[in-house]
Design an enzyme around this catalytic site. Sequence first.
Site, short mmCIF file in Angstrom:
data_model
loop_
_atom_site.label_atom_id
_atom_site.label_comp_id
_atom_site.label_asym_id
_atom_site.label_seq_id
_atom_site.Cartn_x
_atom_site.Cartn_y
_atom_site.Cartn_z
N ASP A 1 0.81 -1.22 0.00
CA ASP A 1 0.00 0.00 0.00
C ASP A 1 0.84 1.27 0.00
O ASP A 1 0.46 2.27 -0.61
CB ASP A 1 -0.94 0.01 1.21
CG ASP A 1 -1.92 -1.16 1.19
OD1 ASP A 1 -2.38 -1.52 0.09
OD2 ASP A 1 -2.21 -1.71 2.26
N VAL A 2 1.98 1.25 0.67
CA VAL A 2 2.77 2.47 0.82
C VAL A 2 3.59 2.81 -0.42
O VAL A 2 4.29 3.82 -0.44
CB VAL A 2 3.71 2.37 2.05
CG1 VAL A 2 2.90 2.20 3.32
CG2 VAL A 2 4.71 1.24 1.88
#
Length: 468
Positions: free
Chosen positions: A397-398
């Site tokens: 996600d990051v």
Amino acid sequence: MLNANFAALLYLAASVLFILALRGLSSPETARQGNRFGIYGMGIAAGTTFLYQLPWGFSSFFWGLVAVGAGASVGIWRARTIQMTAMPQLVALFHALIGLAAVLVAASVLYAPQGFGLGIRNSIPGATLFEMSLGAAIGGITFTGSVIAFLKLDGRMTGNPILIADRHYVNIGLAALLAVLVFAFIFTEAPFAFWVIALVSFALGVLLIIPIGGADMPVVISMLNSYSGWAAAAVGFTLANLALIITGALVGSSGAILSYVMCRGMNRSFISVILGGFGGDSAAPAGIGEAETRPVKQGSAADAAKILLAAKKVIVVPGYGMAVAQAQHAVREMADILKSKGIDVKYAIHPVAGRMPGHMNVLLAEANVPYDEVFELEQINPEFAETDVAFVIGANDVTNPAAKTDSSSPIYGMPILDVEHAKDVLFVKRGLGAGYAGVENELFFRNNTTMLFGDAKKMTDGIVRALS
């Protein structure tokens, strides 16, 4: 038995050590010393309380020792046996125990105020009753909220947001009822009112946390940390215990500051986090629908080794996948080989990488990665454009560009690590599945991305062998 003045002096010394512990924990270089200060402070505080509060009767002394020994034994056992991947769950359970302890201490004061020097039943001062009810309310919310966080982190409950109809109105109603009950308890000192306060707080803790999705769990952990601190501080005022007041205030304020920093790192509203309202009505997992059919470029450990050896600068981006596979030592070994060949290697840490604040920093420190090679998002992001290889190991996600481009995504607006700007991206992952936020990563399908499918540790070990 200690006299009151000497006990107050010891509590003050413990509080100073707690302050030094927080100061030490603010930097990886001084974190070990900070932990030592915290251990010394807690030892002094617990010993002082034991000797000052406990009657010298043999039975009380014996059972007090049994209780302390049992708690210490369980704590030491879990600390030594816990896997780093399960550390967020353990932290959540710690918060739950602190919250429950606040409720039980407040109940003890209610039923036996004479044991705490607070008069007799039905004659407890109003200010003390307010402090008790505040500690019980915050403690109750912290207890059940932390249990829900544990269940989500441990996979025993879905990590997706559980959205109840009109939940905001329900929460507001429960908060208003809680305020009414607190006033009723202050004026009546009725045990019934106290236990209803506790039950409403338990319910509110559940309702505040279940709407929060997995991607927001790092902020939830820091938020519950803050709640546990304020619960301890409220109980400290009830007991006139200086150490509890100072320690609770330190934990509460530092947890709130950390939550604010985490919110900035995720582009979230701090107020909505405190109220448990974030996750949003549209925070359902993305990527559900038709199966992904776009092609991706796949590679092997040998392919990755060739790309890495041709680089002048490499940035390693660790994530939860590295933690699950326990691949941090293999990553450090790979980096050491690259550095021995004159290649510049750095590590990029996103504020919410992993399942709790600082998760990746702890893992890298465990693998003896030099602190001066580890950089936060704001420091490292400008360097990706001039980086030859971004080696992403489980950080989904990051690193997802959808945070910048897809306004319907649950992670939209979250600052990400700009790995997409590197000349080549090597992405270690088991498959093309979505991340913890339930969002498919657009980076997988970029022309400059090579997917290295498999267990993170096995893949990295293979790269190490190929490099050697």
